[in-house]
Design an enzyme around this catalytic site. Structure first.
Site, PDB file in Angstrom:
ATOM      1  CG  ASP A 143     -20.977  16.572  11.660  1.00 20.01           C
ATOM      2  OD1 ASP A 143     -19.845  16.645  11.603  1.00 20.01           O
ATOM      3  OD2 ASP A 143     -21.817  15.262  11.859  1.00 20.01           O
ATOM      4  CG  HIS A 186      -1.880  -0.598   1.613  1.00 12.23           C
ATOM      5  ND1 HIS A 186      -0.865  -2.537   2.523  1.00 12.23           N
ATOM      6  CD2 HIS A 186      -2.444  -1.333   1.274  1.00 12.23           C
ATOM      7  CE1 HIS A 186      -1.161  -3.322   2.097  1.00 12.23           C
ATOM      8  NE2 HIS A 186      -2.346  -3.378   0.955  1.00 12.23           N
TER       9      HIS A 186
END
Ligand code: HPA
Length: 236
Positions: A205, A4
């Site tokens: 939020d 990766h």
């Protein structure tokens, strides 16, 4: 090199910031680092190394969620020698006292994730931040006049609760103040491999009051939070 990450050993600094978003990693490197060098772009999950206040520092995107973060963090520690890992992200609010733009230092991270729960059989492991990093972040946030809360974060594997929040509503009653998707796995891996970790989030939020941050405030808050994380990382 890993499946990766195509960086070579030595390409990362010992201290690494971990935003979820690859473009935020790019923005951090280009905005704050002197001499940023791209060290990883496999899957566009960007990683950079540069300097901050004269000290070597890296940033690597973790992707979203605990499985993705676990891959990058495992390799940063075990292949690239990372010793200090600081996640910088956003979180939802679970307590009306936490206002949008406030910084949350995740002192602990509760979770519904099998990644953490699956390791311990009958035991409930408590993933916690490194105390030295936490203390440094709290002191530096105070010195900068940044409003912060240190407390228990929820690291959930689920963003969209289409069928309601099973058990989720109890968490605020037990002092959990924010929700994101990565801290618990980060803390568990750091504990397993004996390195330091902290998660610093801006609340964007509130799930209780439904207050949301606006675009300008989001950018300023992210800048303040990243500067705080960089100062903690290079002092560690
Ligand atoms: N849930 C999970 N992660 C988040 C949220 C949320 O509401 N807000 C920002 N990151």
């Amino acid at each position: 090199m890993t499946p990766h990450n195509h960086a070579k050993e030595g390409d990362y600094a010992e201290a690494v910031l971990l935003p979820g978003d690859p473009l935020r990693a790019k923005w951090i490197a280009e905005t704050f680092f002197d001499n940023p060098k791209l060290v990883n772009s496999v899957r566009n999950c960007l990683g950079y190394t540069g300097t901050w206040k004269g000290k070597l520092i890296s940033v690597q995107a973790s992707g979203m969620g605990q499985p993705s973060l676990s891959i990058y963090v495992h390799e940063l520690i075990n292949t690239y020698g990372a010793k200090t890992l600081i996640r910088v992200g956003t979180c939802g609010g679970l307590n009306a006292k936490v206002k949008v733009r406030d910084v949350i230092l995740a002192q602990g991270a509760s979770t519904d994730s099998a990644i953490v729960k699956g390791r311990f059989g009958a035991f409930n492991f408590a993933p916690i931040a490194d105390f030295g990093l936490l203390r440094s972040a709290a002191d530096k946030a105070d010195a900068k006049g940044l409003k912060f809360h240190a407390g228990n974060m929820l690291s959930s594997d689920i963003f969209y609760h289409a069928d309601g929040f099973a058990g989720y509503d109890k968490l605020p009653d037990h002092g959990v103040i924010g929700v994101e998707m990565e801290a618990a796995a980060l803390y568990t891996l750091a504990a397993r491999f004996g390195v330091r970790a902290l998660t610093i989030c801006t609340m964007t939020d509130c799930l209780i009051t439904h207050e949301e941050i606006d675009a300008d405030a989001r950018q300023t808050s992210l800048k303040d939070m990243v500067e705080l994380a960089l100062d903690v990382a290079v002092d560690a």
